[in-house]
Design a protein around this motif. Structure first.
Motif, mmCIF file in Angstrom:
data_model
loop_
_atom_site.group_PDB
_atom_site.id
_atom_site.type_symbol
_atom_site.label_atom_id
_atom_site.label_comp_id
_atom_site.label_asym_id
_atom_site.label_seq_id
_atom_site.Cartn_x
_atom_site.Cartn_y
_atom_site.Cartn_z
ATOM 1 N N TYR A 24 0.838 -1.210 0.000
ATOM 2 C CA TYR A 24 0.000 0.000 0.000
ATOM 3 C C TYR A 24 0.871 1.256 0.000
ATOM 4 N N LYS A 26 3.983 1.509 -0.910
ATOM 5 C CA LYS A 26 4.714 1.572 -2.178
ATOM 6 C C LYS A 26 3.844 2.209 -3.255
ATOM 7 N N ALA A 27 2.576 1.819 -3.299
ATOM 8 C CA ALA A 27 1.658 2.375 -4.294
ATOM 9 C C ALA A 27 1.452 3.870 -4.071
ATOM 10 N N LYS A 28 1.336 4.262 -2.820
ATOM 11 C CA LYS A 28 1.136 5.683 -2.514
ATOM 12 C C LYS A 28 2.355 6.509 -2.931
ATOM 13 N N VAL A 29 3.542 6.014 -2.624
ATOM 14 C CA VAL A 29 4.770 6.747 -2.954
ATOM 15 C C VAL A 29 4.942 6.833 -4.469
ATOM 16 N N ASN A 30 4.671 5.731 -5.168
ATOM 17 C CA ASN A 30 4.868 5.687 -6.616
ATOM 18 C C ASN A 30 3.639 6.135 -7.402
ATOM 19 N N GLN A 31 2.568 6.489 -6.701
ATOM 20 C CA GLN A 31 1.303 6.875 -7.328
ATOM 21 C C GLN A 31 0.846 5.819 -8.330
ATOM 22 N N ALA A 32 0.858 4.566 -7.877
ATOM 23 C CA ALA A 32 0.498 3.426 -8.722
ATOM 24 C C ALA A 32 -0.832 2.841 -8.247
ATOM 25 N N ASN A 33 -1.305 1.846 -8.955
ATOM 26 C CA ASN A 33 -2.527 1.143 -8.591
ATOM 27 C C ASN A 33 -2.316 0.429 -7.255
ATOM 28 N N ILE A 34 -3.155 0.749 -6.271
ATOM 29 C CA ILE A 34 -2.979 0.230 -4.913
ATOM 30 C C ILE A 34 -3.156 -1.282 -4.865
#
Length: 64
Positions: A24, A26-34
């Motif tokens: 989660y 990682k997704a927030k930092v990379n602005q990726a699909n959670i």
């Protein structure tokens, strides 16, 4: 016995939760699909944990 099995199950559950949190974040930092990041991190963590477990079991059989 049962206590060891319960401890192992709890360790697996908490480890899975930790991997989900890492995915989660990682997704927030990379602005990726959670969801994708959570599944990816959880899958990689599960594979790594499984390999580590079986290698440890194998080594224990060789050493003992």
């Amino acid at each position: 016995g049962t206590e060891v099995e319960n401890a192992f199950l709890l360790a697996c559950i908490f480890t899975g939760i930790a991997f989900m949190i890492v995915g989660y974040l990682k997704a927030k930092v990379n602005q990726a699909n959670i969801l994708k990041a959570i599944i990816e991190t959880l899958s990689l963590g599960a594979v790594a944990a499984g390999v580590a477990y079986f290698v440890g079991d194998w080594l224990e059989k060789i050493i003992m």
